[in-house]
Design a protein around this motif. Sequence first.
Motif, PDB file in Angstrom:
ATOM      1  N   GLU A   1       0.820  -1.216   0.000  1.00  0.00           N
ATOM      2  CA  GLU A   1       0.000   0.000   0.000  1.00  0.00           C
ATOM      3  C   GLU A   1       0.853   1.264   0.000  1.00  0.00           C
ATOM      4  O   GLU A   1       0.311   2.364  -0.012  1.00  0.00           O
ATOM      5  N   PHE A   2       2.136   1.067   0.068  1.00  0.00           N
ATOM      6  CA  PHE A   2       3.059   2.211   0.092  1.00  0.00           C
ATOM      7  C   PHE A   2       2.791   3.105  -1.114  1.00  0.00           C
ATOM      8  O   PHE A   2       2.780   2.658  -2.257  1.00  0.00           O
ATOM      9  N   HIS A   3       2.549   4.362  -0.807  1.00  0.00           N
ATOM     10  CA  HIS A   3       2.163   5.296  -1.868  1.00  0.00           C
ATOM     11  C   HIS A   3       3.394   5.797  -2.612  1.00  0.00           C
ATOM     12  O   HIS A   3       4.291   6.389  -2.022  1.00  0.00           O
ATOM     13  N   GLU A   4       3.399   5.548  -3.890  1.00  0.00           N
ATOM     14  CA  GLU A   4       4.468   6.100  -4.730  1.00  0.00           C
ATOM     15  C   GLU A   4       3.863   7.197  -5.590  1.00  0.00           C
ATOM     16  O   GLU A   4       2.710   7.068  -6.026  1.00  0.00           O
ATOM     17  N   PRO A   5       4.616   8.260  -5.828  1.00  0.00           N
ATOM     18  CA  PRO A   5       4.052   9.327  -6.659  1.00  0.00           C
ATOM     19  C   PRO A   5       3.667   8.795  -8.037  1.00  0.00           C
ATOM     20  O   PRO A   5       4.419   8.022  -8.634  1.00  0.00           O
ATOM     21  N   LYS A   6       2.476   9.199  -8.502  1.00  0.00           N
ATOM     22  CA  LYS A   6       2.044   8.743  -9.825  1.00  0.00           C
ATOM     23  C   LYS A   6       2.879   9.430 -10.902  1.00  0.00           C
ATOM     24  O   LYS A   6       3.237  10.598 -10.756  1.00  0.00           O
ATOM     25  N   VAL A   7       3.136   8.678 -11.931  1.00  0.00           N
ATOM     26  CA  VAL A   7       3.931   9.246 -13.014  1.00  0.00           C
ATOM     27  C   VAL A   7       3.012  10.089 -13.898  1.00  0.00           C
ATOM     28  O   VAL A   7       2.031   9.582 -14.440  1.00  0.00           O
ATOM     29  N   ASP A   8       3.347  11.367 -13.993  1.00  0.00           N
ATOM     30  CA  ASP A   8       2.533  12.306 -14.769  1.00  0.00           C
ATOM     31  C   ASP A   8       2.729  12.038 -16.274  1.00  0.00           C
ATOM     32  O   ASP A   8       3.866  12.076 -16.758  1.00  0.00           O
ATOM     33  N   PRO A   9       1.642  11.767 -17.012  1.00  0.00           N
ATOM     34  CA  PRO A   9       1.778  11.506 -18.453  1.00  0.00           C
ATOM     35  C   PRO A   9       2.432  12.664 -19.213  1.00  0.00           C
ATOM     36  O   PRO A   9       3.135  12.446 -20.208  1.00  0.00           O
ATOM     37  N   ASP A  10       2.180  13.903 -18.731  1.00  0.00           N
ATOM     38  CA  ASP A  10       2.799  15.074 -19.384  1.00  0.00           C
ATOM     39  C   ASP A  10       4.324  15.014 -19.271  1.00  0.00           C
ATOM     40  O   ASP A  10       5.042  15.346 -20.210  1.00  0.00           O
ATOM     41  N   ILE A  11       4.763  14.616 -18.073  1.00  0.00           N
ATOM     42  CA  ILE A  11       6.215  14.512 -17.858  1.00  0.00           C
ATOM     43  C   ILE A  11       6.792  13.478 -18.815  1.00  0.00           C
ATOM     44  O   ILE A  11       7.831  13.707 -19.456  1.00  0.00           O
ATOM     45  N   LEU A  12       6.092  12.346 -18.932  1.00  0.00           N
ATOM     46  CA  LEU A  12       6.587  11.281 -19.817  1.00  0.00           C
ATOM     47  C   LEU A  12       6.630  11.757 -21.264  1.00  0.00           C
ATOM     48  O   LEU A  12       7.587  11.472 -21.994  1.00  0.00           O
ATOM     49  N   ALA A  13       5.584  12.499 -21.665  1.00  0.00           N
ATOM     50  CA  ALA A  13       5.534  12.983 -23.058  1.00  0.00           C
ATOM     51  C   ALA A  13       6.680  13.945 -23.326  1.00  0.00           C
ATOM     52  O   ALA A  13       7.354  13.865 -24.359  1.00  0.00           O
ATOM     53  N   ARG A  14       6.907  14.857 -22.364  1.00  0.00           N
ATOM     54  CA  ARG A  14       7.998  15.836 -22.540  1.00  0.00           C
ATOM     55  C   ARG A  14       9.349  15.130 -22.592  1.00  0.00           C
ATOM     56  O   ARG A  14      10.230  15.467 -23.379  1.00  0.00           O
ATOM     57  N   MET A  15       9.462  14.135 -21.725  1.00  0.00           N
ATOM     58  CA  MET A  15      10.729  13.403 -21.669  1.00  0.00           C
ATOM     59  C   MET A  15      10.958  12.648 -22.980  1.00  0.00           C
ATOM     60  O   MET A  15      12.079  12.628 -23.507  1.00  0.00           O
ATOM     61  N   ALA A  16       9.899  12.040 -23.504  1.00  0.00           N
ATOM     62  CA  ALA A  16      10.034  11.287 -24.763  1.00  0.00           C
ATOM     63  C   ALA A  16      10.458  12.222 -25.898  1.00  0.00           C
ATOM     64  O   ALA A  16      11.316  11.864 -26.719  1.00  0.00           O
ATOM     65  N   ASP A  17       9.873  13.430 -25.915  1.00  0.00           N
ATOM     66  CA  ASP A  17      10.256  14.403 -26.951  1.00  0.00           C
ATOM     67  C   ASP A  17      11.724  14.794 -26.805  1.00  0.00           C
ATOM     68  O   ASP A  17      12.455  14.915 -27.795  1.00  0.00           O
TER      69      ASP A  17
END
Lengths: 202, 182
Positions: free
Chosen positions: A48-64
């Motif tokens: 149940e340990f809460h990990e920060p959700k990965v923001d799709p915007d961050i992933l998109a920017r990173m992929a670019d």
Amino acid sequence: MKHLCSEELLNLADGQRSNRLQAEHLSICAECSRELAALRTLLSGVQEFHEPKVDPDILARMADAIDARVAENERVVALPRMRRVPKWTAAIMLPIAAAALIFFLPILQRLSTDQRVLNGASISLEQDLSAGQWEIVWNGLTAGMDELALLNTVIPATEEPLDEIQHLSMDELERLLELLEGSDATFDAAELSSRRETISRA
Amino acid sequence: MDEKDLIRRAKQGDRQAFGQLVRMCQPMVYRTVLRILGNEDDAMDITQEGFIRAFTRFEGFREASSFSTWVCRIAMNLALNHLRDKKPTVDPDVASLSTPAFDVISSRADAQFQVRLAKAIEALPPKQRLTLLLRVKDAKSHPEIADILGCAVGTSKANYHNAVMNLRKALSDLLPSEEYVR
């Protein structure tokens, strides 16, 4: 009574089925049962340990950003990679290369010096300081002291005595004049001409 | 198009195919790096660097594992190097939280328990933390974890065991006590 070891308990807490001996022990041992319960609580907590959700915007920017950097690197990657030289080859080749370098170094040095003269100014003055003499170098040809004397008359920056010029033969003088006139050296053409006449008369 | 086709095309210099591979496994790589570093900005930088390394060394990818596992391992090593280069910082909150706040937990969902657990997980050595989270949260098997971490299966099991025991020790005041040392 032999308790279950931490590895066994962790395996059980992790979902592994207990064998008959383990099951029997757990049914009578409160300490091991308590420890197993503690580990299960712990692992549930980790689940149940809460990990920060990965923001799709961050992933998109990173992929670019990765796409852009890949494009930058593409040219470098396209270059052929050097193959590694096996150690035994290097062990043989290195001494041979060193010996060849020692043998050819003087020749290379001489070649590079000649090249420097040929590629340098079409006419230049070089002073042999040890002998206190000057010599003229023109496209690799070296003139002597007599010719230098003439040069002294046309290049004001030099203050050498002019007596030596008297000993030049007419042929030598002609050759030197041709040499000087065809070069980029700065000299006073009028003075040179007058000097030539003086010598001719002498 | 499946991963094998994309890898084949990317190896032939198709940038778009590589871009698709990036998008396929980027979340997993980023999450792995974030788990090691615990900092989003650093994790973004290291993830990018990991993919660029993968691109420049694509010739060396022998496809013994999946592309995502391979990139994960590259990025993980970069992240661990990054941690080594950084000076360790002491979080004052961790020190204050190590003092027992209460005797027994009433439920595992207890907020205090979660806070203590989170701090204890953060305090674990990076490889132990990563192994624990891959095993418990991502339900990876030890062979899979060993593949990602580039270690032996036995090492993965040992890391997992040590991680759990370290947590157990850090939270001993909150979990049912034990009277003996195993």
